[in-house]
Enzyme design. Sequence first.
Site, PDB file in Angstrom:
ATOM      1  N   ARG A  39     -11.492   5.733   8.644  1.00 38.71           N
ATOM      2  CA  ARG A  39     -11.649   6.272  10.265  1.00 38.71           C
ATOM      3  C   ARG A  39     -10.684   6.959  10.626  1.00 38.71           C
ATOM      4  O   ARG A  39      -9.696   7.082  10.093  1.00 38.71           O
ATOM      5  CB  ARG A  39     -11.170   4.658  10.760  1.00 38.71           C
ATOM      6  CG  ARG A  39     -11.249   4.926  12.317  1.00 38.71           C
ATOM      7  CD  ARG A  39     -11.227   3.648  13.016  1.00 38.71           C
ATOM      8  NE  ARG A  39     -12.629   2.880  12.889  1.00 38.71           N
ATOM      9  CZ  ARG A  39     -12.988   1.807  13.690  1.00 38.71           C
ATOM     10  NH1 ARG A  39     -11.969   1.404  14.429  1.00 38.71           N
ATOM     11  NH2 ARG A  39     -14.079   1.296  13.476  1.00 38.71           N
ATOM     12  N   ARG A  58     -11.957  -5.182  13.178  1.00 41.82           N
ATOM     13  CA  ARG A  58     -13.307  -5.628  12.337  1.00 41.82           C
ATOM     14  C   ARG A  58     -13.485  -4.862  11.112  1.00 41.82           C
ATOM     15  O   ARG A  58     -13.843  -5.402  10.215  1.00 41.82           O
ATOM     16  CB  ARG A  58     -14.462  -5.736  13.442  1.00 41.82           C
ATOM     17  CG  ARG A  58     -14.597  -6.974  14.311  1.00 41.82           C
ATOM     18  CD  ARG A  58     -15.159  -6.671  15.721  1.00 41.82           C
ATOM     19  NE  ARG A  58     -14.073  -5.528  16.378  1.00 41.82           N
ATOM     20  CZ  ARG A  58     -13.143  -6.153  17.233  1.00 41.82           C
ATOM     21  NH1 ARG A  58     -13.191  -7.500  17.306  1.00 41.82           N
ATOM     22  NH2 ARG A  58     -12.405  -5.146  17.557  1.00 41.82           N
ATOM     23  N   THR A  59     -13.523  -3.565  11.520  1.00 41.39           N
ATOM     24  CA  THR A  59     -14.084  -2.685  10.342  1.00 41.39           C
ATOM     25  C   THR A  59     -13.221  -2.845   8.908  1.00 41.39           C
ATOM     26  O   THR A  59     -13.625  -2.891   8.117  1.00 41.39           O
ATOM     27  CB  THR A  59     -14.257  -1.008  11.165  1.00 41.39           C
ATOM     28  OG1 THR A  59     -14.974  -1.204  12.206  1.00 41.39           O
ATOM     29  CG2 THR A  59     -14.975  -0.160  10.098  1.00 41.39           C
ATOM     30  N   HIS A  97     -20.484   5.889  13.927  1.00 36.15           N
ATOM     31  CA  HIS A  97     -19.792   4.677  13.117  1.00 36.15           C
ATOM     32  C   HIS A  97     -20.956   4.099  12.485  1.00 36.15           C
ATOM     33  O   HIS A  97     -21.579   2.988  13.040  1.00 36.15           O
ATOM     34  CB  HIS A  97     -19.485   3.859  14.230  1.00 36.15           C
ATOM     35  CG  HIS A  97     -18.809   2.744  13.718  1.00 36.15           C
ATOM     36  ND1 HIS A  97     -18.467   2.237  12.358  1.00 36.15           N
ATOM     37  CD2 HIS A  97     -17.682   1.480  14.451  1.00 36.15           C
ATOM     38  CE1 HIS A  97     -17.659   1.300  12.499  1.00 36.15           C
ATOM     39  NE2 HIS A  97     -17.202   0.642  13.473  1.00 36.15           N
ATOM     40  N   LYS A 113       5.341  11.855   9.246  1.00 38.90           N
ATOM     41  CA  LYS A 113       6.191  13.022   8.810  1.00 38.90           C
ATOM     42  C   LYS A 113       5.757  14.257   8.797  1.00 38.90           C
ATOM     43  O   LYS A 113       6.164  15.395   8.276  1.00 38.90           O
ATOM     44  CB  LYS A 113       7.189  12.628   7.435  1.00 38.90           C
ATOM     45  CG  LYS A 113       7.842  11.330   7.481  1.00 38.90           C
ATOM     46  CD  LYS A 113       8.021  10.909   5.996  1.00 38.90           C
ATOM     47  CE  LYS A 113       8.496   9.418   5.703  1.00 38.90           C
ATOM     48  NZ  LYS A 113       8.578   8.951   4.288  1.00 38.90           N
TER      49      LYS A 113
HETATM   50  N1   CP Z   1     -16.521  -2.589  16.053  1.00 41.14           N
HETATM   51  C1   CP Z   1     -15.432  -2.041  15.543  1.00 41.14           C
HETATM   52  O1   CP Z   1     -15.464  -0.785  15.099  1.00 41.14           O
HETATM   53  O2   CP Z   1     -14.200  -2.561  15.623  1.00 41.14           O
HETATM   54  P1   CP Z   1     -12.940  -2.360  15.161  1.00 41.14           P
HETATM   55  O3   CP Z   1     -12.277  -1.069  16.165  1.00 41.14           O
HETATM   56  O4   CP Z   1     -12.094  -3.324  15.407  1.00 41.14           O
HETATM   57  O5   CP Z   1     -12.996  -2.129  14.056  1.00 41.14           O
END
Ligand code: CP
Length: 313
Positions: A109, A59-60, A137, A87
């Site tokens: 991320r 999603r993110t 988040h 590597k």
């Molecule tokens: N909600 C969320 O962060 O989903 P993802 O890990 O798929 O990005």
Amino acid sequence: MSALSTKHLLGIKDLQKDDILRIFDTADEFKGVLNRPIKKVPSLRDITIANLFFENSTRTRLSFELAAKRLSADVINFSASTSSVKKGETLIDTTKNILAMKVDMVVMRHSSPGAPHFLSRHIPAVVVNAGDGTHEHPTQALLDAFSIRAKLGHDLEGVRVAIIGDIWHSRVALSNIFALKKLGAEVMVCGPPTLIPTYISSLGVKVEYKLEHALNWCDVANVLRIQLERQDSSVQDIPSLREYAQFYGISKKILDSLAKPVVLMHPGPINRGVELTSDAADSKHAIILEQVENGVAIRMAVLYLLATDLNQH
Ligand code: CP
């Protein structure tokens, strides 16, 4: 000057309430754009954004990519699993090489808490945290609060939100607590004692161990998955997923039996049959796909507002 009180979006903890409201107002505008036949605006036409994902995401990553493209930014995507990180290249070296290609903003991320904060001190680009380990988040919390506001049709002052599940390992829980408290909501966390950190009450939230009590108290239930990948394999936090589902799993039958309707949320990915049964996840109570839809508008707003500085140069 940035349109927000911060240059980067590293966590909700750093935002003022006014920043959150400005992001919501801007996201409302972009939601209008996303519902038009032509879903694109030229706002970030000269901006290049790198999505650096050192940890899995559906999603993110897609949401940030789409948000950037809807704003006409140039986007490059990096996934650690197919990169030279394999590597032995370091985070700083990887990022500096990407920045040498004239990148203005980095969406990152990473599994290590604080990784985007570290990066923001070492590179000139604007950094957006797309989830750092068990820490924060921020865009998930923004889209969650925005979705509650959209669903209820009013602001969050006095709204009761229960965050249910694995609080200990959840960056979504912490960012949600910060966002909801700044917006005046009442917050409860609920789950097994082994999945609720003892410090959590110092953040001004109620703690409840019984699912039934939490559901009867709240207007909104934000349900989190058990994050097995973040648990210490030498310590068992819960006896089994089956037992967890028995005590904390939410079904449509449970939701239908409550005295008042509860809005059901989940940040995804859902473990169907564990924290939610399929009939609950797909029920009229759930706004899970609205959360995903709102995520694009929220991320457009965040990128747009943080880029104000860059546009002026
Ligand atoms: N909600 C969320 O962060 O989903 P993802 O890990 O798929 O990005």
